[in-house]
Every structure is written in structure tokens, then in C-alpha cells.
Motif scaffolding. Sequence first.
Motif, PDB file in Angstrom:
ATOM      1  N   ALA A  76       0.850  -1.191   0.000  1.00 31.48           N
ATOM      2  CA  ALA A  76       0.000   0.000   0.000  1.00 31.48           C
ATOM      3  C   ALA A  76       0.880   1.233   0.000  1.00 31.48           C
ATOM      4  O   ALA A  76       1.996   1.218   0.520  1.00 31.48           O
ATOM      5  N   VAL A  77       0.358   2.319  -0.598  1.00 34.06           N
ATOM      6  CA  VAL A  77       0.987   3.630  -0.550  1.00 34.06           C
ATOM      7  C   VAL A  77      -0.015   4.584   0.082  1.00 34.06           C
ATOM      8  O   VAL A  77      -1.170   4.661  -0.364  1.00 34.06           O
ATOM      9  N   LEU A  78       0.408   5.300   1.112  1.00 32.02           N
ATOM     10  CA  LEU A  78      -0.457   6.269   1.791  1.00 32.02           C
ATOM     11  C   LEU A  78       0.130   7.650   1.570  1.00 32.02           C
ATOM     12  O   LEU A  78       1.257   7.924   1.986  1.00 32.02           O
ATOM     13  N   ASN A  79      -0.628   8.519   0.916  1.00 32.59           N
ATOM     14  CA  ASN A  79      -0.123   9.826   0.515  1.00 32.59           C
ATOM     15  C   ASN A  79      -0.564  10.915   1.493  1.00 32.59           C
ATOM     16  O   ASN A  79      -1.656  11.460   1.398  1.00 32.59           O
ATOM     17  N   PHE A  80       0.335  11.235   2.433  1.00 27.45           N
ATOM     18  CA  PHE A  80       0.124  12.357   3.351  1.00 27.45           C
ATOM     19  C   PHE A  80       0.804  13.624   2.844  1.00 27.45           C
ATOM     20  O   PHE A  80       0.560  14.703   3.382  1.00 27.45           O
ATOM     21  N   ALA A  81       1.693  13.504   1.870  1.00 21.67           N
ATOM     22  CA  ALA A  81       2.528  14.628   1.445  1.00 21.67           C
ATOM     23  C   ALA A  81       1.674  15.739   0.856  1.00 21.67           C
ATOM     24  O   ALA A  81       0.901  15.516  -0.079  1.00 21.67           O
ATOM     25  N   ALA A  82       1.820  16.947   1.408  1.00 18.92           N
ATOM     26  CA  ALA A  82       1.046  18.085   0.904  1.00 18.92           C
ATOM     27  C   ALA A  82       1.568  19.370   1.520  1.00 18.92           C
ATOM     28  O   ALA A  82       2.039  19.382   2.664  1.00 18.92           O
ATOM     29  N   GLU A  83       1.464  20.437   0.766  1.00 17.99           N
ATOM     30  CA  GLU A  83       1.514  21.773   1.356  1.00 17.99           C
ATOM     31  C   GLU A  83       0.122  22.019   1.922  1.00 17.99           C
ATOM     32  O   GLU A  83      -0.881  21.844   1.216  1.00 17.99           O
ATOM     33  N   SER A  84       0.046  22.445   3.199  1.00 16.45           N
ATOM     34  CA  SER A  84      -1.262  22.360   3.855  1.00 16.45           C
ATOM     35  C   SER A  84      -1.719  23.593   4.608  1.00 16.45           C
ATOM     36  O   SER A  84      -2.737  23.529   5.294  1.00 16.45           O
ATOM     37  N   HIS A  85      -1.015  24.717   4.495  1.00 18.74           N
ATOM     38  CA  HIS A  85      -1.401  25.867   5.307  1.00 18.74           C
ATOM     39  C   HIS A  85      -2.082  26.929   4.446  1.00 18.74           C
ATOM     40  O   HIS A  85      -1.474  27.450   3.512  1.00 18.74           O
ATOM     41  N   VAL A  86      -3.330  27.226   4.763  1.00 21.19           N
ATOM     42  CA  VAL A  86      -4.114  28.150   3.941  1.00 21.19           C
ATOM     43  C   VAL A  86      -3.420  29.505   3.804  1.00 21.19           C
ATOM     44  O   VAL A  86      -3.316  30.064   2.706  1.00 21.19           O
ATOM     45  N   ASP A  87      -2.958  30.057   4.926  1.00 22.47           N
ATOM     46  CA  ASP A  87      -2.337  31.378   4.873  1.00 22.47           C
ATOM     47  C   ASP A  87      -1.119  31.385   3.950  1.00 22.47           C
ATOM     48  O   ASP A  87      -0.912  32.324   3.180  1.00 22.47           O
ATOM     49  N   ARG A  88      -0.298  30.356   4.038  1.00 18.36           N
ATOM     50  CA  ARG A  88       0.864  30.275   3.151  1.00 18.36           C
ATOM     51  C   ARG A  88       0.431  30.166   1.691  1.00 18.36           C
ATOM     52  O   ARG A  88       1.103  30.680   0.799  1.00 18.36           O
ATOM     53  N   SER A  89      -0.675  29.473   1.426  1.00 15.92           N
ATOM     54  CA  SER A  89      -1.142  29.335   0.041  1.00 15.92           C
ATOM     55  C   SER A  89      -1.614  30.662  -0.525  1.00 15.92           C
ATOM     56  O   SER A  89      -1.523  30.897  -1.737  1.00 15.92           O
TER      57      SER A  89
END
Length: 354
Positions: A76-89
Motif C-alpha cells: 500500500a501507498v499512503l499519501n500524506f505529502a502536501a503543502e497544507s497551510h491556507v495562509d501560506r497558500s
Amino acid sequence: MAILITGGAGFIGSNFVLDWLAGCNEPVVNLDKLSYAGNLDNLSGLQGDARHIFAQGDIGDSVLVAGLLARHRPRAVLNFAAESHVDRSIHGPEDFIQTNIVGTFRLLEAVRAYWAALPLQEQTQFRFLHVSTDEVYGTLAKDDAPFAETHRVEPNSPYSASKAASDHLVRAWHHTYGVPVLTTNCSNNYGPYHFPEKLIPLMIVNALAGKPLPVYGDGQQIRDWLYVKDHCSAIRCVLAGGKAGETYNIGGWNEKPNIEIVQTVCALLDELRPRADGQSYTSQITFVQDRPGHDRRYAIDARKIERELGWRPAETFETGIRKTVQWYLNNPQWVQRVQSGSYRNWVAKQYGVA
């Protein structure tokens, strides 16, 4: 047997790795780029543990990902990788497009090639689990029903738009190519190892430092709060029993306005680490200008995962937030190490307070 985790040095990913290896001996191959929010300190307890195989790199590096898949042959591959901060986006959306959309595309392509070459039985058992957010659904009015899995996708920030796009890619790779995918959309997480730019750890860290506690607008933005270890148990549940191609919403059944969250943190600190002058930490609350396009309310309808897979959160908000505050009080060295100069500059830039 092994699983491959992407983003496993981040907040949710590292909690999942720790939780997984505390409960079983199946090895974890952990791929993380170690950007500002990826922190190997989170995994220091696994140093020397042969079950944890760490690789530094980007999910968009197709050659690297293909090599890890070929070498470790995960089920299995579990993809947690993300840029995740609204303010930074809002300040810099391009990183979110590159990681959350282009990165997910390249990861999916590497996984598709790997999966297609597996023997039939291993193909049938393989899963690609994509971890996403309730923010893809947009915002709710006060009396609207919570987000169900069938809710229309209406993202309102560069972050949520990039995550919605990644969700669509995952769905398309299932329907077009047959890749056995699972998608989870979670509500706001909190708990140990949370990078202190997010609401709860920022309030704890600033309160203890005698700094202002910045609250956007009127503080009445409502979120559903999910203790991170409950999120981890839900993902394990979906991986074990979820139906390929399905989406599962994961929530804590804890809708609360931001100002109430801040006041609860202050009350716990008043109890556990009182100020020397005897005043409440609530005196440090400072209302600041609201951020652009700030969604008013998120709420998760988590009945599907309970109905089909038997999962419910173990923590109430009251038990989870107490554990969280206590963890930060017990781990000042972790906080000190994560508070680099660039972090302090970011908070000053975003909230207008030092």
C-alpha cells in the motif's frame, strides 16, 4: 510486507508512522522532502528501528519513487505529502500547485506503473490511500447540514483548490486506469508534533512566551476538531476495510468556533501553567484583520465510516485538547527547535504581531 508513506515526517504523517509501528511490525518506508514542516525530530524515538526506512525526497521525483516501489514492494501507498497551510497558500500559491497537484500526478503515475506490473493477487490486494481535507467542500452556513462524501466540491483558497484537484486526479486514476484507490477527507486535526503556525499550537506557544494570541476577525469561524491519533486510527480502518474507489469523511464530531478553542487553551494553561502575575492568558487575546476568503464553517458528517467500517473517534475535544496542551508543556525542547528565525518572521508577517 511493507507500506510506503509519503509526507511521514509532517504532523499527521509522523503521528501515523509512530502509531503504526507501535501497533504492528510491518515496516514503513517513509518518503519526505523535509520542507519547513517536515521534522525528523518527530520520529526521533524510531532511531535505530529497522522497521522505519526513511528516504528524503519529493513525491514529484518519479525516478526516486519508482526505485522505492521496486526495492521495497509495498502492499500500500499512503499519501500524506502536501503543502497544507491556507495562509501560506494565499501568500505563495505556486508551491501548493507543484506539490499537491503536479506531485500527486507524478506519484500516481509511478504507482500505476508499479501496480500494473504486480502479480494478479498482489494487484487485487494493493491500495493507494490519499489523505485529503474537508476544505475541498468549501464553506457552510450556520444551519447547513455537515459535509457528506457526496457534497459538491467548492474550494475557496489556493490550498483547498489544489487539494480538490489532487482528489479529482486520484478518482480519475481509479476510473480510467483501475488503480485501487481510497480517499479520506478529514476535519481540522490537532495534537502532538503540530507545527506552531496552526491555531492551537500557535496559541500555546505564544501564550507561554507572553505574546499576543492573534484571532482572525470576530473569532466565530467554526471548525470540526479531530484529535490526530483518532485520525490515524480511522486511516488504518479505511486501509484495512475500505472499498476501492470510495471516499470516507473523517471527523471528530466537535464543531467549535475558533474563539472558544483559544479560550479553552487559555483555561487549561491557567490551570496547568499559571502566569506569574496571576492573570488569565485570555488577557493576551488580540483580534486581527481577517484573512482573505476565510471560510466561515466546516463540519464533517462522519456517519459513512461509522456505518460501513465501524469507526468513531475515541477522544472528545475536552480529553484531546488537554492531552495536546500537556504534550506541549512537556516538550519545550521540540518547540524551541522548530521555532527557527524564518518561523518567527512568518508569524510576524502573517498576523502583524511579533
